[in-house]
Design an enzyme around this catalytic site. Structure first.
Site, PDB file in Angstrom:
ATOM      1  N   LYS A  84       0.827  -1.203   0.000  1.00 13.80           N
ATOM      2  CA  LYS A  84       0.000   0.000   0.000  1.00 13.80           C
ATOM      3  C   LYS A  84       0.866   1.259   0.000  1.00 13.80           C
ATOM      4  O   LYS A  84       0.606   2.199  -0.751  1.00 13.80           O
ATOM      5  CB  LYS A  84      -0.925  -0.016   1.230  1.00 13.80           C
ATOM      6  CG  LYS A  84      -1.783   1.217   1.385  1.00 13.80           C
ATOM      7  CD  LYS A  84      -2.966   0.949   2.285  1.00 13.80           C
ATOM      8  CE  LYS A  84      -2.675   1.083   3.755  1.00 13.80           C
ATOM      9  NZ  LYS A  84      -2.552   2.491   4.205  1.00 13.80           N
ATOM     10  N   ARG A  86       2.703   5.852  -3.398  1.00 13.21           N
ATOM     11  CA  ARG A  86       3.841   6.656  -3.851  1.00 13.21           C
ATOM     12  C   ARG A  86       4.054   6.574  -5.357  1.00 13.21           C
ATOM     13  O   ARG A  86       4.441   7.560  -5.989  1.00 13.21           O
ATOM     14  CB  ARG A  86       5.106   6.214  -3.109  1.00 13.21           C
ATOM     15  CG  ARG A  86       5.137   6.679  -1.649  1.00 13.21           C
ATOM     16  CD  ARG A  86       6.119   5.836  -0.864  1.00 13.21           C
ATOM     17  NE  ARG A  86       6.440   6.367   0.453  1.00 13.21           N
ATOM     18  CZ  ARG A  86       5.661   6.252   1.533  1.00 13.21           C
ATOM     19  NH1 ARG A  86       4.497   5.630   1.449  1.00 13.21           N
ATOM     20  NH2 ARG A  86       6.054   6.745   2.690  1.00 13.21           N
ATOM     21  N   GLY A 119      -4.071   8.743   5.406  1.00 14.29           N
ATOM     22  CA  GLY A 119      -3.091   9.695   5.934  1.00 14.29           C
ATOM     23  C   GLY A 119      -1.897   9.838   5.009  1.00 14.29           C
ATOM     24  O   GLY A 119      -1.357  10.940   4.830  1.00 14.29           O
ATOM     25  N   ARG A 173      -6.781  13.300  12.741  1.00 13.17           N
ATOM     26  CA  ARG A 173      -5.339  13.014  12.841  1.00 13.17           C
ATOM     27  C   ARG A 173      -4.506  14.283  12.658  1.00 13.17           C
ATOM     28  O   ARG A 173      -4.903  15.192  11.933  1.00 13.17           O
ATOM     29  CB  ARG A 173      -4.981  11.929  11.816  1.00 13.17           C
ATOM     30  CG  ARG A 173      -5.759  10.649  12.111  1.00 13.17           C
ATOM     31  CD  ARG A 173      -5.448   9.551  11.140  1.00 13.17           C
ATOM     32  NE  ARG A 173      -4.067   9.157  11.197  1.00 13.17           N
ATOM     33  CZ  ARG A 173      -3.496   8.337  10.320  1.00 13.17           C
ATOM     34  NH1 ARG A 173      -4.220   7.840   9.320  1.00 13.17           N
ATOM     35  NH2 ARG A 173      -2.236   8.013  10.433  1.00 13.17           N
ATOM     36  N   SER A 197       8.383   9.659  11.470  1.00 12.04           N
ATOM     37  CA  SER A 197       7.225   9.442  10.600  1.00 12.04           C
ATOM     38  C   SER A 197       7.662   9.477   9.142  1.00 12.04           C
ATOM     39  O   SER A 197       8.158  10.494   8.651  1.00 12.04           O
ATOM     40  CB  SER A 197       6.169  10.521  10.852  1.00 12.04           C
ATOM     41  OG  SER A 197       5.244  10.567   9.779  1.00 12.04           O
ATOM     42  N   GLN A 235       5.676   9.437   6.714  1.00  6.22           N
ATOM     43  CA  GLN A 235       4.764  10.312   5.972  1.00  6.22           C
ATOM     44  C   GLN A 235       5.279  11.747   5.996  1.00  6.22           C
ATOM     45  O   GLN A 235       5.274  12.438   4.976  1.00  6.22           O
ATOM     46  CB  GLN A 235       3.356  10.238   6.567  1.00  6.22           C
ATOM     47  CG  GLN A 235       2.733   8.860   6.379  1.00  6.22           C
ATOM     48  CD  GLN A 235       1.338   8.763   6.960  1.00  6.22           C
ATOM     49  OE1 GLN A 235       0.856   9.681   7.624  1.00  6.22           O
ATOM     50  NE2 GLN A 235       0.678   7.647   6.719  1.00  6.22           N
ATOM     51  N   ASP A 247       2.827  -0.617  12.074  1.00  4.65           N
ATOM     52  CA  ASP A 247       1.476  -1.081  11.731  1.00  4.65           C
ATOM     53  C   ASP A 247       1.207  -2.507  12.206  1.00  4.65           C
ATOM     54  O   ASP A 247       0.068  -2.982  12.132  1.00  4.65           O
ATOM     55  CB  ASP A 247       1.259  -0.972  10.212  1.00  4.65           C
ATOM     56  CG  ASP A 247       1.253   0.489   9.762  1.00  4.65           C
ATOM     57  OD1 ASP A 247       0.923   1.372  10.577  1.00  4.65           O
ATOM     58  OD2 ASP A 247       1.597   0.749   8.591  1.00  4.65           O
ATOM     59  N   ARG A 298      -4.912   3.370  18.498  1.00  3.35           N
ATOM     60  CA  ARG A 298      -4.696   1.919  18.431  1.00  3.35           C
ATOM     61  C   ARG A 298      -4.274   1.317  19.773  1.00  3.35           C
ATOM     62  O   ARG A 298      -4.471   0.129  19.983  1.00  3.35           O
ATOM     63  CB  ARG A 298      -3.676   1.575  17.336  1.00  3.35           C
ATOM     64  CG  ARG A 298      -4.280   1.714  15.966  1.00  3.35           C
ATOM     65  CD  ARG A 298      -3.398   1.158  14.859  1.00  3.35           C
ATOM     66  NE  ARG A 298      -4.098   1.321  13.584  1.00  3.35           N
ATOM     67  CZ  ARG A 298      -3.497   1.430  12.407  1.00  3.35           C
ATOM     68  NH1 ARG A 298      -2.181   1.375  12.322  1.00  3.35           N
ATOM     69  NH2 ARG A 298      -4.209   1.571  11.299  1.00  3.35           N
TER      70      ARG A 298
END
Ligand code: S3P
Length: 435
Positions: free
Chosen positions: A26, A31, A98, A126, A169, A171, A319, A350
């Site tokens: 994913k 990307r 996200g 978020r 992170s 991201q 994750d 989570r």
């Protein structure tokens, strides 16, 4: 997404047996669509992981005037070049994703014009300050709604920065690196507190961008004049392989072979953790595809012992930590996770979601500010009753594995959230189950 609509019952399973190939990664699928969109010419993708999240990326990229064709696990992106994106008619809908919102913001910060990015209820909770701050420092105008989506962005005229990430992170790192493509007059660099997944760096290098790694923690990028289109075979998603690795390890009599799984070391922390707990997972046929390391994996059952997860390890299995909680519940001794406060700002909180799901099933878990502790016993948890997926795909998948390894099974409400990352998950689990 519509959280509590679909209920799925998962019965106890004796073993998992057979061969499987999980959908394409994913993180890489997002990307390739985004970088393909700003490359010059046709990007060709094999092994595309179609899911609600990656289809949101395809939708956003189309809204920016890029042609995207998806046919099963093949996709094509008609890249318009670094400066060829069109102003969309409407706000760009990032759905639950996200990764999409944060990476796309980095790209759009390099464009003049005003863009609005919106997300679903979970994504709108978020944090976005983590990308707004560096983008503002580079010269973009960024407005959030109290630190959250909707995000308004007016970019162009970016300056390079050296940015120390306050949180590990991928991201945020990727957002700044993508903006760095547009920052004239020098290189932009990002310093990470701990290494995170590096798919953006690998793909940008494959597209001809100039990057430099400075030690293990810093990465620099130079502004680009053009990016070349990509031809990529995306490996299977390690995060989608993880629930099967966990279940096969926990269920005596299992024998699973997973084909073509991405084993990028910034993603396989769960494998390393399972191995040190005593799991028997063989990694073979190592090869490379799409600039990423790939292998086949074979999982057999094993008795596990408890372990501690250190803060620096967290990004490598971020994750998979919900699954780790379940595995730790069936390992002998007390396991501990520290430095995982980021789990509180994922698709759900989570840490709390894992605790409220696993405790009623008989797992002795307690949460802390930045992690959890589990007192494991090498026996099936009781199971029984109904659990809620909290509108979070990783929690729905955890619930399914918990049901399969329990004595009484579980019913899961909001089970349809698996579609965010792994639409055929329940069918695949069922096809491998020996009852
Ligand atoms: C992702 C990075 C991770 C991960 C997410 C996907 C990515 O988030 O949890 O599922 O594709 O870059 P953070 O980088 O915010 O930890």
């Amino acid at each position: 997404m519509c959280g509590a609509s679909v209920r799925v019952r998962v019965e106890p399973v004796a073993a998992l047996r057979g061969d499987l190939a999980v959908p394409g990664d994913k993180s890489i699928s997002h990307r390739v669509l985004l970088i393909g969109a700003i490359a010059e010419g046709e990007t060709e993708i094999e092994g595309f992981g179609a899911s609600e999240d990656t289809l949101a990326t395809a939708g956003a990229v189309r809204a920016l005037g890029v042609n995207v064709e998806i046919d099963g696990d093949r996709a094509r992106v008609g890249g318009v070049g670094l400066h060829g994106l069109r102003l969309p008619q409407e706000p760009l809908d990032c759905g639950n994703a996200g990764t999409l919102m944060r990476l796309l913001a980095g790209i759009l910060a390099g464009h003049g014009g005003r863009f609005e990015l919106v997300g679903d209820e979970s994504l709108s909770r978020r944090p976005l300050d983590r990308i707004a701050e560096p983008l503002r420092e580079m010269g973009a105008q960024v407005e959030t709604t109290d630190g959250h989506a909707p995000l308004l962005l007016q970019g162009g005229g970016l300056e390079p920065i050296r940015y120390e990430l306050p949180v590990a992170s991928a991201q945020v790192k990727s957002c700044v690196l993508l903006a760095g493509l547009y920052a004239a007059r020098g290189h932009t660099s990002v310093v990470e507190p701990a290494p995170t997944r590096d798919h953006t760096e690998r793909l940008l290098e494959a597209a001809g961008a100039r990057l430099a790694r400075i030690g293990r923690r810093e990465i620099g990028i130079w502004p680009a004049e053009r990016l070349a289109p990509l031809e990529v075979a995306i490996p299977g998603d390690f995060s989608s392989a993880a629930p099967f690795l966990a279940a096969a390890t926990l269920l005596p009599g299992s024998s699973l072979r997973l084909h073509g799984v991405g084993i990028n070391p910034t993603r396989t922390g769960f494998l390393a953790v399972l191995e040190r707990m005593g799991a028997r997972i063989a990694v073979f046929n190592r090869r490379s595809a799409g600039g990423e390391p790939v292998a086949d994996l074979e999982a057999a059952p094993a008795e596990l012992v408890a372990t501690a997860i250190r803060p620096e390890e967290v990004p490598l299995l971020v994750d998979e930590l919900p699954l780790f909680a379940l595995v730790a519940g069936m390992a002998r001794g007390q396991s501990v996770v520290r430095g995982a406060q980021e789990l509180r700002v994922k698709e759900s909180d989570r840490l709390e979601a894992v605790r409220s799901l696993l405790r009623p099933l008989g797992v002795r878990i307690e949460t802390t500010r930045d992690g959890f502790k589990v007192r494991g016993v090498p026996a099936r948890p009781r199971g029984g009753g109904t659990v809620d997926a909290h509108g979070d795909h990783r929690i729905a998948i955890l619930a399914a594995v918990a049901g399969a390894v329990s004595r009484e099974g579980v019913s899961i409400t909001g089970a349809d959230s698996v579609g965010v990352s792994f639409p055929g998950f329940f069918e695949m689990l069922d096809s491998l189950a020996v009852r």
